[in-house]
Design an enzyme around this catalytic site. Sequence first.
Site, mmCIF file in Angstrom:
data_model
loop_
_atom_site.group_PDB
_atom_site.id
_atom_site.type_symbol
_atom_site.label_atom_id
_atom_site.label_comp_id
_atom_site.label_asym_id
_atom_site.label_seq_id
_atom_site.Cartn_x
_atom_site.Cartn_y
_atom_site.Cartn_z
ATOM 1 N N GLY A 128 39.864 45.798 31.409
ATOM 2 C CA GLY A 128 39.420 44.917 30.326
ATOM 3 C C GLY A 128 38.501 43.819 30.818
ATOM 4 N N ARG A 129 38.547 42.733 30.087
ATOM 5 C CA ARG A 129 37.663 41.599 30.409
ATOM 6 C C ARG A 129 38.217 40.858 31.629
ATOM 7 N NH1 ARG A 129 39.343 36.534 29.658
ATOM 8 N NH2 ARG A 129 41.185 37.662 28.967
ATOM 9 N N ASP A 130 37.357 40.583 32.593
ATOM 10 C CA ASP A 130 37.708 39.762 33.751
ATOM 11 C C ASP A 130 38.964 40.290 34.451
ATOM 12 O OD1 ASP A 130 37.421 37.668 35.522
ATOM 13 O OD2 ASP A 130 38.646 36.289 34.343
ATOM 14 N N HIS A 131 38.963 41.577 34.739
ATOM 15 C CA HIS A 131 40.124 42.211 35.375
ATOM 16 C C HIS A 131 40.395 41.564 36.745
ATOM 17 C CE1 HIS A 131 42.656 45.916 35.963
ATOM 18 N NE2 HIS A 131 42.539 45.496 37.205
ATOM 19 N N ALA A 132 41.662 41.211 36.972
ATOM 20 C CA ALA A 132 42.076 40.567 38.239
ATOM 21 C C ALA A 132 41.213 39.359 38.580
ATOM 22 C CB ALA A 132 42.092 41.573 39.393
ATOM 23 N N HIS B 9 50.724 40.265 25.993
ATOM 24 C CA HIS B 9 50.497 39.675 24.668
ATOM 25 C C HIS B 9 49.810 40.708 23.786
ATOM 26 C CE1 HIS B 9 46.452 38.780 26.093
ATOM 27 N NE2 HIS B 9 46.924 38.023 27.054
ATOM 28 N N HIS C 224 46.798 42.710 25.019
ATOM 29 C CA HIS C 224 47.210 43.731 25.999
ATOM 30 C C HIS C 224 47.755 44.971 25.280
ATOM 31 C CE1 HIS C 224 48.087 40.328 29.114
ATOM 32 N NE2 HIS C 224 46.886 40.831 29.338
ATOM 33 N N GLN D 214 47.323 48.011 34.066
ATOM 34 C CA GLN D 214 47.675 46.994 35.060
ATOM 35 C C GLN D 214 47.872 45.657 34.354
ATOM 36 O OE1 GLN D 214 47.643 45.673 38.336
ATOM 37 N NE2 GLN D 214 47.187 43.592 37.615
ATOM 38 N N THR D 215 48.914 44.917 34.757
ATOM 39 C CA THR D 215 49.002 43.527 34.305
ATOM 40 C C THR D 215 49.840 42.713 35.281
ATOM 41 O OG1 THR D 215 49.558 42.043 32.473
ATOM 42 C CG2 THR D 215 50.970 43.974 32.760
ATOM 43 N N ARG D 216 49.566 41.400 35.279
ATOM 44 C CA ARG D 216 50.377 40.463 36.075
ATOM 45 C C ARG D 216 50.944 39.388 35.177
ATOM 46 N NH1 ARG D 216 45.648 37.075 36.319
ATOM 47 N NH2 ARG D 216 47.002 35.268 36.485
HETATM 48 P P1 ADP Z 1 45.023 40.884 35.560
HETATM 49 O O1 ADP Z 1 43.737 41.568 35.223
HETATM 50 O O2 ADP Z 1 44.860 39.862 36.646
HETATM 51 O O3 ADP Z 1 46.160 41.836 35.789
HETATM 52 P P2 ADP Z 1 46.044 40.384 32.866
HETATM 53 O O4 ADP Z 1 47.474 40.740 33.067
HETATM 54 O O5 ADP Z 1 45.792 39.273 31.904
HETATM 55 O O6 ADP Z 1 45.396 39.955 34.272
HETATM 56 O O7 ADP Z 1 45.160 41.593 32.382
HETATM 57 C C1 ADP Z 1 45.598 42.917 32.370
HETATM 58 C C2 ADP Z 1 44.469 43.800 31.871
HETATM 59 O O8 ADP Z 1 44.134 43.434 30.513
HETATM 60 C C3 ADP Z 1 43.144 43.686 32.621
HETATM 61 O O9 ADP Z 1 42.478 44.945 32.581
HETATM 62 C C4 ADP Z 1 42.353 42.664 31.825
HETATM 63 O O10 ADP Z 1 40.979 42.833 32.010
HETATM 64 C C5 ADP Z 1 42.770 43.045 30.400
HETATM 65 N N1 ADP Z 1 42.703 41.933 29.415
HETATM 66 C C6 ADP Z 1 43.501 40.835 29.370
HETATM 67 N N2 ADP Z 1 43.222 40.070 28.266
HETATM 68 C C7 ADP Z 1 42.199 40.711 27.616
HETATM 69 C C8 ADP Z 1 41.449 40.454 26.415
HETATM 70 N N3 ADP Z 1 41.686 39.397 25.629
HETATM 71 N N4 ADP Z 1 40.490 41.333 26.082
HETATM 72 C C9 ADP Z 1 40.229 42.442 26.831
HETATM 73 N N5 ADP Z 1 40.896 42.733 27.962
HETATM 74 C C10 ADP Z 1 41.872 41.896 28.363
#
Ligand code: ADP
Length: 398
Positions: free
Chosen positions: A288-292, A200, A203, A194-196
């Site tokens: 991952g970290r701080d998802h959504a 990078h 990801h 998943q991503t929004r």
């Molecule tokens: P969202 O979670 O709102 O879709 P992102 O597109 O940035 O936001 O994140 C996509 C996924 O990648 C999520 O599971 C997020 O937790 C994970 N993620 C993003 N950046 C990192 C990071 N530096 N380390 C670990 N996980 C990450």
Amino acid sequence: MAIPGPPPHGGALVDLRVEDGRAVAAAAQELPRWELTRRQRCDLELLATGGFSPLRTFLGRADHASVCTAMRLTTGELWPIPVTLDLPECVVAAASSAGGLTLCARGADLAVLWLREAWRPDRVAEAAAVFGTTDPAHPGVHTLLHETHPWYVSGPLAVLALPTHHDFRSLRHTPAELRRELADRGWDTVVAFQTRNPMHRAHQELTIRAARELGAHVLLHPVVGITKPGDVDPSVRVRCYRALLPTYPPGTVLLSVLPLAMRMAGPREALWHAIVRKNHGATHFIVGRDHAGPGPDSQGRPFYEPSEAQDLLRRHEDELGIGVVPFRQMVFVRELQRHVPEDEVPPGHHCLRISGTEQRRRLAQGEELPEWFTPPEVAAELRRAFPGRTGEAVALLS
Ligand code: ADP
């Protein structure tokens, strides 16, 4: 015909589209009409195609209460996010006397909802239960409290047509279509990402590691419905995702876009994302970290702990029916010249990460896009989309 792939949530893939729509289309002509909001259009599409299986309509009152308090439908299945149809009072009154409502988008009749229930929810209580806060700095709370109509309605839903899309048509798949595509490729272990954001390097590393660890193929499944206000436009992001595909070994990755309206609900949202990906045929899901995560609260503190989403999914993993692939924060290690999870950084090595503040500083000073953070394929697309404003493109990557 049997649906390929893992069992959908609740056991069966829902499809609300009527086979012979003539009777429903005729009824639609007679009923009061409601032009769906953007969020409602996204929700209707995923209800209609089974992305939200086992839901068969917008939540009724008992299910809404149960989802808020227990994260479950009244039938017992896990369901963490209210999917509701909010309306102004005058429309509810008209629908009540007519017995139903025609749901429209840009003039086209998409569905008929036969009205069985209408109530005024306590939206503050909903915000507290679902988002864990009533702070309007939370984008989901703001939408719920300030951009949502005061009545919710529910009842049987018959879908005549899906919302039409003129963009990324070759990348849009219903759950049944995606399941077939994965089966045709012979992919039986599929990890969804998943991503929004434009992807990078961190990801990219998450997807490569997950695929390697599981022996899986990768489903890049970015959201193109509604994301956080201020995010990079989906049209730019999709060009970035496409540009990145050739960096994966041939035949290992599939890009499909998801018309989801995100709520930025952190842990509950992550659980929801996993269920939706399971319905689309994935066997595993990266968290991952701080998802959504919705960004900082009014005091500048995070709304959720960085690992809260992973913890919630792990607690429900057996019941979820999709494998959870958690990752710690990925950081770039200068000496190794690659991203690794922060707990794998060798002692004495130097980590690089870019914070939102640092990105804005780079913007202000017009500095280059750092290649360790943004793959050159993505940077080229961002430069094209933001000519002369590369710094801003970097800032938008957070
Ligand atoms: P969202 O979670 O709102 O879709 P992102 O597109 O940035 O936001 O994140 C996509 C996924 O990648 C999520 O599971 C997020 O937790 C994970 N993620 C993003 N950046 C990192 C990071 N530096 N380390 C670990 N996980 C990450």
